[in-house]
Design a protein around this motif. Structure first.
Motif, PDB file in Angstrom:
ATOM      1  N   LEU A  71      -3.299  -1.260  -9.986  1.00  0.00           N
ATOM      2  CA  LEU A  71      -2.279  -0.534 -10.745  1.00  0.00           C
ATOM      3  C   LEU A  71      -2.539   0.969 -10.752  1.00  0.00           C
ATOM      4  O   LEU A  71      -1.603   1.765 -10.668  1.00  0.00           O
ATOM      5  CB  LEU A  71      -2.219  -1.044 -12.185  1.00  0.00           C
ATOM      6  CG  LEU A  71      -1.378  -2.278 -12.399  1.00  0.00           C
ATOM      7  CD1 LEU A  71      -1.529  -2.780 -13.832  1.00  0.00           C
ATOM      8  CD2 LEU A  71       0.074  -2.021 -12.083  1.00  0.00           C
ATOM      9  N   ARG A  72      -3.802   1.362 -10.837  1.00  0.00           N
ATOM     10  CA  ARG A  72      -4.132   2.789 -10.820  1.00  0.00           C
ATOM     11  C   ARG A  72      -3.673   3.426  -9.514  1.00  0.00           C
ATOM     12  O   ARG A  72      -3.107   4.511  -9.497  1.00  0.00           O
ATOM     13  CB  ARG A  72      -5.635   2.998 -11.015  1.00  0.00           C
ATOM     14  CG  ARG A  72      -6.027   4.469 -11.150  1.00  0.00           C
ATOM     15  CD  ARG A  72      -7.534   4.647 -11.190  1.00  0.00           C
ATOM     16  NE  ARG A  72      -8.158   4.349  -9.911  1.00  0.00           N
ATOM     17  CZ  ARG A  72      -8.142   5.154  -8.850  1.00  0.00           C
ATOM     18  NH1 ARG A  72      -7.522   6.309  -8.888  1.00  0.00           N
ATOM     19  NH2 ARG A  72      -8.756   4.802  -7.725  1.00  0.00           N
ATOM     20  N   ILE A  73      -3.885   2.722  -8.407  1.00  0.00           N
ATOM     21  CA  ILE A  73      -3.564   3.262  -7.083  1.00  0.00           C
ATOM     22  C   ILE A  73      -2.076   3.140  -6.762  1.00  0.00           C
ATOM     23  O   ILE A  73      -1.467   4.071  -6.237  1.00  0.00           O
ATOM     24  CB  ILE A  73      -4.409   2.561  -6.003  1.00  0.00           C
ATOM     25  CG1 ILE A  73      -5.885   2.892  -6.195  1.00  0.00           C
ATOM     26  CG2 ILE A  73      -3.948   2.927  -4.604  1.00  0.00           C
ATOM     27  CD1 ILE A  73      -6.830   2.041  -5.368  1.00  0.00           C
ATOM     28  N   HIS A  74      -1.482   2.014  -7.066  1.00  0.00           N
ATOM     29  CA  HIS A  74      -0.116   1.720  -6.591  1.00  0.00           C
ATOM     30  C   HIS A  74       0.945   1.715  -7.691  1.00  0.00           C
ATOM     31  O   HIS A  74       2.130   1.576  -7.388  1.00  0.00           O
ATOM     32  CB  HIS A  74      -0.096   0.345  -5.908  1.00  0.00           C
ATOM     33  CG  HIS A  74      -1.019   0.235  -4.766  1.00  0.00           C
ATOM     34  ND1 HIS A  74      -0.786   0.821  -3.556  1.00  0.00           N
ATOM     35  CD2 HIS A  74      -2.217  -0.404  -4.656  1.00  0.00           C
ATOM     36  CE1 HIS A  74      -1.778   0.553  -2.729  1.00  0.00           C
ATOM     37  NE2 HIS A  74      -2.666  -0.184  -3.386  1.00  0.00           N
ATOM     38  N   GLY A  75       0.553   1.839  -8.930  1.00  0.00           N
ATOM     39  CA  GLY A  75       1.490   1.664 -10.042  1.00  0.00           C
ATOM     40  C   GLY A  75       2.713   2.553  -9.995  1.00  0.00           C
ATOM     41  O   GLY A  75       3.809   2.113 -10.317  1.00  0.00           O
ATOM     42  N   ARG A  76       2.576   3.799  -9.600  1.00  0.00           N
ATOM     43  CA  ARG A  76       3.729   4.706  -9.569  1.00  0.00           C
ATOM     44  C   ARG A  76       4.797   4.225  -8.590  1.00  0.00           C
ATOM     45  O   ARG A  76       5.976   4.563  -8.742  1.00  0.00           O
ATOM     46  CB  ARG A  76       3.306   6.132  -9.217  1.00  0.00           C
ATOM     47  CG  ARG A  76       2.386   6.789 -10.232  1.00  0.00           C
ATOM     48  CD  ARG A  76       2.826   6.742 -11.662  1.00  0.00           C
ATOM     49  NE  ARG A  76       4.065   7.411 -11.987  1.00  0.00           N
ATOM     50  CZ  ARG A  76       4.772   7.162 -13.080  1.00  0.00           C
ATOM     51  NH1 ARG A  76       4.384   6.269 -13.954  1.00  0.00           N
ATOM     52  NH2 ARG A  76       5.890   7.791 -13.317  1.00  0.00           N
ATOM     53  N   GLN A  77       4.417   3.461  -7.595  1.00  0.00           N
ATOM     54  CA  GLN A  77       5.384   2.948  -6.619  1.00  0.00           C
ATOM     55  C   GLN A  77       6.313   1.903  -7.236  1.00  0.00           C
ATOM     56  O   GLN A  77       7.340   1.565  -6.649  1.00  0.00           O
ATOM     57  CB  GLN A  77       4.657   2.342  -5.432  1.00  0.00           C
ATOM     58  CG  GLN A  77       3.820   3.344  -4.666  1.00  0.00           C
ATOM     59  CD  GLN A  77       2.906   2.678  -3.651  1.00  0.00           C
ATOM     60  OE1 GLN A  77       2.921   1.457  -3.484  1.00  0.00           O
ATOM     61  NE2 GLN A  77       2.102   3.476  -2.990  1.00  0.00           N
ATOM     62  N   LEU A  78       5.979   1.388  -8.405  1.00  0.00           N
ATOM     63  CA  LEU A  78       6.794   0.359  -9.054  1.00  0.00           C
ATOM     64  C   LEU A  78       7.989   0.942  -9.787  1.00  0.00           C
ATOM     65  O   LEU A  78       8.861   0.210 -10.223  1.00  0.00           O
ATOM     66  CB  LEU A  78       5.941  -0.471 -10.011  1.00  0.00           C
ATOM     67  CG  LEU A  78       4.743  -1.185  -9.395  1.00  0.00           C
ATOM     68  CD1 LEU A  78       3.973  -1.928 -10.481  1.00  0.00           C
ATOM     69  CD2 LEU A  78       5.175  -2.129  -8.287  1.00  0.00           C
ATOM     70  N   TYR A  79       8.007   2.265  -9.930  1.00  0.00           N
ATOM     71  CA  TYR A  79       9.141   2.921 -10.583  1.00  0.00           C
ATOM     72  C   TYR A  79      10.175   3.267  -9.516  1.00  0.00           C
ATOM     73  O   TYR A  79       9.983   4.159  -8.712  1.00  0.00           O
ATOM     74  CB  TYR A  79       8.685   4.167 -11.342  1.00  0.00           C
ATOM     75  CG  TYR A  79       7.996   3.799 -12.626  1.00  0.00           C
ATOM     76  CD1 TYR A  79       8.728   3.689 -13.808  1.00  0.00           C
ATOM     77  CD2 TYR A  79       6.631   3.530 -12.650  1.00  0.00           C
ATOM     78  CE1 TYR A  79       8.112   3.321 -14.979  1.00  0.00           C
ATOM     79  CE2 TYR A  79       6.009   3.168 -13.824  1.00  0.00           C
ATOM     80  CZ  TYR A  79       6.749   3.067 -14.978  1.00  0.00           C
ATOM     81  OH  TYR A  79       6.132   2.701 -16.153  1.00  0.00           O
ATOM     82  N   ILE A  80      11.248   2.491  -9.497  1.00  0.00           N
ATOM     83  CA  ILE A  80      12.271   2.664  -8.457  1.00  0.00           C
ATOM     84  C   ILE A  80      13.489   3.374  -9.027  1.00  0.00           C
ATOM     85  O   ILE A  80      13.683   3.451 -10.209  1.00  0.00           O
ATOM     86  CB  ILE A  80      12.675   1.306  -7.858  1.00  0.00           C
ATOM     87  CG1 ILE A  80      13.114   0.345  -8.969  1.00  0.00           C
ATOM     88  CG2 ILE A  80      11.542   0.717  -7.065  1.00  0.00           C
ATOM     89  CD1 ILE A  80      13.697  -0.949  -8.470  1.00  0.00           C
TER      90      ILE A  80
END
Length: 80
Positions: A71-80
């Motif tokens: 989540l720390r690495i990829h979490g921002r990608q979940l905001y579409i």
């Protein structure tokens, strides 16, 4: 449990033990979802992020470290 649109958190747990989850977490892999749910459920027992909290979380979801890091690495990608 309530599903919300939150900008800053994946989930939270209120003093009245209401668990709130950010709907964006459901775009993540199942392991990340499990981590967030276990994290908030651990807060039903320990409301802070003390050692007792992390021990409780570890009992609920022993693999939490890898999911937290994902989540720390990829979490921002979940905001579409």
């Amino acid at each position: 449990m309530t599903i919300k649109d939150q900008q800053q958190r994946w989930g939270s747990c209120t003093a009245n033990q209401q668990v709130l989850l950010n709907w964006h977490i459901f775009l993540a892999p199942m392991q990340a979802i499990d981590y967030v749910i276990a994290h908030e459920l651990a807060h039903l027992t320990v409301m802070d992020h003390s050692e007792a909290f992390w021990d409780t979380l570890s009992m609920l979801y022993p693999e939490y470290v890898a999911s937290k890091e994902w989540l720390r690495i990829h979490g921002r990608q979940l905001y579409i």
